[in-house]
Motif scaffolding. Structure first.
Motif, PDB file in Angstrom:
ATOM      1  N   ALA A  52     -11.040  -7.006   5.290  1.00  0.00           N
ATOM      2  CA  ALA A  52     -10.660  -6.047   6.327  1.00  0.00           C
ATOM      3  C   ALA A  52     -10.118  -4.811   5.634  1.00  0.00           C
ATOM      4  O   ALA A  52      -9.711  -4.862   4.465  1.00  0.00           O
ATOM      5  N   VAL A  53     -10.106  -3.709   6.351  1.00  0.00           N
ATOM      6  CA  VAL A  53      -9.555  -2.471   5.829  1.00  0.00           C
ATOM      7  C   VAL A  53      -8.333  -2.115   6.666  1.00  0.00           C
ATOM      8  O   VAL A  53      -8.405  -2.086   7.891  1.00  0.00           O
ATOM      9  N   ALA A  54      -7.219  -1.879   5.995  1.00  0.00           N
ATOM     10  CA  ALA A  54      -5.991  -1.460   6.664  1.00  0.00           C
ATOM     11  C   ALA A  54      -5.733   0.000   6.318  1.00  0.00           C
ATOM     12  O   ALA A  54      -5.691   0.367   5.143  1.00  0.00           O
ATOM     13  N   THR A  55      -5.578   0.827   7.330  1.00  0.00           N
ATOM     14  CA  THR A  55      -5.231   2.231   7.145  1.00  0.00           C
ATOM     15  C   THR A  55      -3.836   2.423   7.717  1.00  0.00           C
ATOM     16  O   THR A  55      -3.568   2.007   8.843  1.00  0.00           O
ATOM     17  N   TYR A  56      -2.952   3.007   6.930  1.00  0.00           N
ATOM     18  CA  TYR A  56      -1.566   3.138   7.371  1.00  0.00           C
ATOM     19  C   TYR A  56      -0.936   4.399   6.809  1.00  0.00           C
ATOM     20  O   TYR A  56      -1.434   5.001   5.865  1.00  0.00           O
ATOM     21  N   TYR A  57       0.182   4.781   7.406  1.00  0.00           N
ATOM     22  CA  TYR A  57       0.933   5.970   7.013  1.00  0.00           C
ATOM     23  C   TYR A  57       2.180   5.531   6.253  1.00  0.00           C
ATOM     24  O   TYR A  57       2.946   4.690   6.734  1.00  0.00           O
ATOM     25  N   ALA A  58       2.366   6.059   5.050  1.00  0.00           N
ATOM     26  CA  ALA A  58       3.536   5.767   4.229  1.00  0.00           C
ATOM     27  C   ALA A  58       4.207   7.079   3.870  1.00  0.00           C
ATOM     28  O   ALA A  58       3.876   7.697   2.852  1.00  0.00           O
ATOM     29  N   PRO A  59       5.145   7.545   4.698  1.00  0.00           N
ATOM     30  CA  PRO A  59       5.754   8.860   4.453  1.00  0.00           C
ATOM     31  C   PRO A  59       6.514   8.948   3.134  1.00  0.00           C
ATOM     32  O   PRO A  59       6.680  10.035   2.590  1.00  0.00           O
ATOM     33  N   SER A  60       6.974   7.806   2.593  1.00  0.00           N
ATOM     34  CA  SER A  60       7.724   7.850   1.339  1.00  0.00           C
ATOM     35  C   SER A  60       6.809   7.977   0.124  1.00  0.00           C
ATOM     36  O   SER A  60       7.280   8.187  -0.990  1.00  0.00           O
ATOM     37  N   ASP A  61       5.500   7.837   0.329  1.00  0.00           N
ATOM     38  CA  ASP A  61       4.533   7.936  -0.773  1.00  0.00           C
ATOM     39  C   ASP A  61       3.545   9.049  -0.430  1.00  0.00           C
ATOM     40  O   ASP A  61       2.601   8.837   0.334  1.00  0.00           O
ATOM     41  N   PRO A  62       3.744  10.241  -0.967  1.00  0.00           N
ATOM     42  CA  PRO A  62       2.907  11.384  -0.586  1.00  0.00           C
ATOM     43  C   PRO A  62       1.494  11.352  -1.157  1.00  0.00           C
ATOM     44  O   PRO A  62       0.702  12.238  -0.877  1.00  0.00           O
ATOM     45  N   CYS A  63       1.149  10.358  -1.979  1.00  0.00           N
ATOM     46  CA  CYS A  63      -0.224  10.280  -2.488  1.00  0.00           C
ATOM     47  C   CYS A  63      -1.177  10.117  -1.312  1.00  0.00           C
ATOM     48  O   CYS A  63      -0.851   9.514  -0.306  1.00  0.00           O
ATOM     49  N   GLY A  64      -2.362  10.626  -1.473  1.00  0.00           N
ATOM     50  CA  GLY A  64      -3.300  10.580  -0.359  1.00  0.00           C
ATOM     51  C   GLY A  64      -3.092  11.792   0.530  1.00  0.00           C
ATOM     52  O   GLY A  64      -2.248  12.646   0.282  1.00  0.00           O
ATOM     53  N   VAL A  65      -3.839  11.863   1.598  1.00  0.00           N
ATOM     54  CA  VAL A  65      -3.763  13.005   2.500  1.00  0.00           C
ATOM     55  C   VAL A  65      -2.557  12.836   3.414  1.00  0.00           C
ATOM     56  O   VAL A  65      -2.579  12.042   4.345  1.00  0.00           O
ATOM     57  N   GLY A  66      -1.471  13.543   3.106  1.00  0.00           N
ATOM     58  CA  GLY A  66      -0.281  13.519   3.946  1.00  0.00           C
ATOM     59  C   GLY A  66       0.380  12.155   4.073  1.00  0.00           C
ATOM     60  O   GLY A  66       1.010  11.870   5.080  1.00  0.00           O
ATOM     61  N   GLY A  67       0.229  11.294   3.092  1.00  0.00           N
ATOM     62  CA  GLY A  67       0.851   9.981   3.151  1.00  0.00           C
ATOM     63  C   GLY A  67      -0.031   8.888   3.733  1.00  0.00           C
ATOM     64  O   GLY A  67       0.400   7.751   3.873  1.00  0.00           O
ATOM     65  N   MET A  68      -1.275   9.208   4.062  1.00  0.00           N
ATOM     66  CA  MET A  68      -2.193   8.192   4.599  1.00  0.00           C
ATOM     67  C   MET A  68      -2.769   7.357   3.454  1.00  0.00           C
ATOM     68  O   MET A  68      -3.091   7.867   2.392  1.00  0.00           O
ATOM     69  N   HIS A  69      -2.876   6.060   3.694  1.00  0.00           N
ATOM     70  CA  HIS A  69      -3.391   5.134   2.684  1.00  0.00           C
ATOM     71  C   HIS A  69      -4.417   4.209   3.317  1.00  0.00           C
ATOM     72  O   HIS A  69      -4.387   3.944   4.519  1.00  0.00           O
ATOM     73  N   ARG A  70      -5.299   3.690   2.492  1.00  0.00           N
ATOM     74  CA  ARG A  70      -6.297   2.708   2.935  1.00  0.00           C
ATOM     75  C   ARG A  70      -6.359   1.608   1.897  1.00  0.00           C
ATOM     76  O   ARG A  70      -6.473   1.864   0.709  1.00  0.00           O
ATOM     77  N   GLU A  71      -6.247   0.369   2.362  1.00  0.00           N
ATOM     78  CA  GLU A  71      -6.298  -0.797   1.483  1.00  0.00           C
ATOM     79  C   GLU A  71      -7.355  -1.769   1.991  1.00  0.00           C
ATOM     80  O   GLU A  71      -7.471  -1.994   3.192  1.00  0.00           O
ATOM     81  N   HIS A  72      -8.086  -2.348   1.076  1.00  0.00           N
ATOM     82  CA  HIS A  72      -9.023  -3.420   1.408  1.00  0.00           C
ATOM     83  C   HIS A  72      -8.296  -4.741   1.182  1.00  0.00           C
ATOM     84  O   HIS A  72      -7.747  -4.968   0.101  1.00  0.00           O
ATOM     85  N   ILE A  73      -8.298  -5.594   2.182  1.00  0.00           N
ATOM     86  CA  ILE A  73      -7.678  -6.914   2.085  1.00  0.00           C
ATOM     87  C   ILE A  73      -8.811  -7.923   1.992  1.00  0.00           C
ATOM     88  O   ILE A  73      -9.676  -7.984   2.868  1.00  0.00           O
ATOM     89  N   ARG A  74      -8.812  -8.693   0.925  1.00  0.00           N
ATOM     90  CA  ARG A  74      -9.918  -9.619   0.667  1.00  0.00           C
ATOM     91  C   ARG A  74      -9.477 -11.060   0.866  1.00  0.00           C
ATOM     92  O   ARG A  74      -8.385 -11.453   0.466  1.00  0.00           O
ATOM     93  N   ALA A  75     -10.367 -11.834   1.456  1.00  0.00           N
ATOM     94  CA  ALA A  75     -10.161 -13.271   1.652  1.00  0.00           C
ATOM     95  C   ALA A  75     -11.536 -13.914   1.521  1.00  0.00           C
ATOM     96  O   ALA A  75     -12.135 -14.370   2.489  1.00  0.00           O
ATOM     97  N   THR A  76     -12.026 -13.918   0.318  1.00  0.00           N
ATOM     98  CA  THR A  76     -13.395 -14.380   0.099  1.00  0.00           C
ATOM     99  C   THR A  76     -13.429 -15.647  -0.747  1.00  0.00           C
ATOM    100  O   THR A  76     -12.724 -15.743  -1.750  1.00  0.00           O
ATOM    101  N   PRO A  77     -14.225 -16.634  -0.347  1.00  0.00           N
ATOM    102  CA  PRO A  77     -14.294 -17.881  -1.097  1.00  0.00           C
ATOM    103  C   PRO A  77     -14.957 -17.738  -2.466  1.00  0.00           C
ATOM    104  O   PRO A  77     -14.793 -18.597  -3.319  1.00  0.00           O
TER     105      PRO A  77
END
Length: 112
Positions: A52-77
């Motif tokens: 799954a892909v999680a997109t979230y706002y992290a105001p304390s981490d300015p990396c990315g566009v205005g604090g926006m981040h995207r993470e891939h969460i893997r659960a693959t056998p």
């Protein structure tokens, strides 16, 4: 079949109670005290996903566009025909607790 794969025999009942809690977030009675016959029924096919892909706002981490981040969460056998890859995540279990005190750590086995 999913209940057998996950080794959770009461998965169907847990799903019914989860749906009750989602539809009645302000209920004064716990879903475990409600008869299953009064919980929402769900008899459809459940699709399983291994990432799954999680997109979230992290105001304390300015990396990315205005604090926006995207993470891939893997659960693959099997990751690239090799060993399994099951990411760990934080779960918000108490939004009123300060900082990390309201979080729990979980290992993701699959998404559905």
């Amino acid at each position: 079949a999913l209940a057998l794969y996950l080794n959770i025999p009461n998965l169907k009942a847990l799903l019914h109670r989860f749906l009750y809690e989602q539809l009645h977030p302000d209920a004064l009675v716990s879903s475990s005290d409600i008869p299953l016959s009064e919980c929402p029924q769900f008899d459809s096919v459940i699709a399983v996903f291994h990432s799954a892909v999680a997109t979230y706002y992290a105001p304390s981490d300015p990396c990315g566009v205005g604090g926006m981040h995207r993470e891939h969460i893997r659960a693959t056998p099997s990751w690239w025909s090799g060993p399994p890859w099951y990411d760990c995540v934080f779960l918000n279990i108490d939004s009123s607790a300060a900082g990390m005190h309201g979080l729990a750590v979980a290992c993701v086995w699959l998404f559905f």
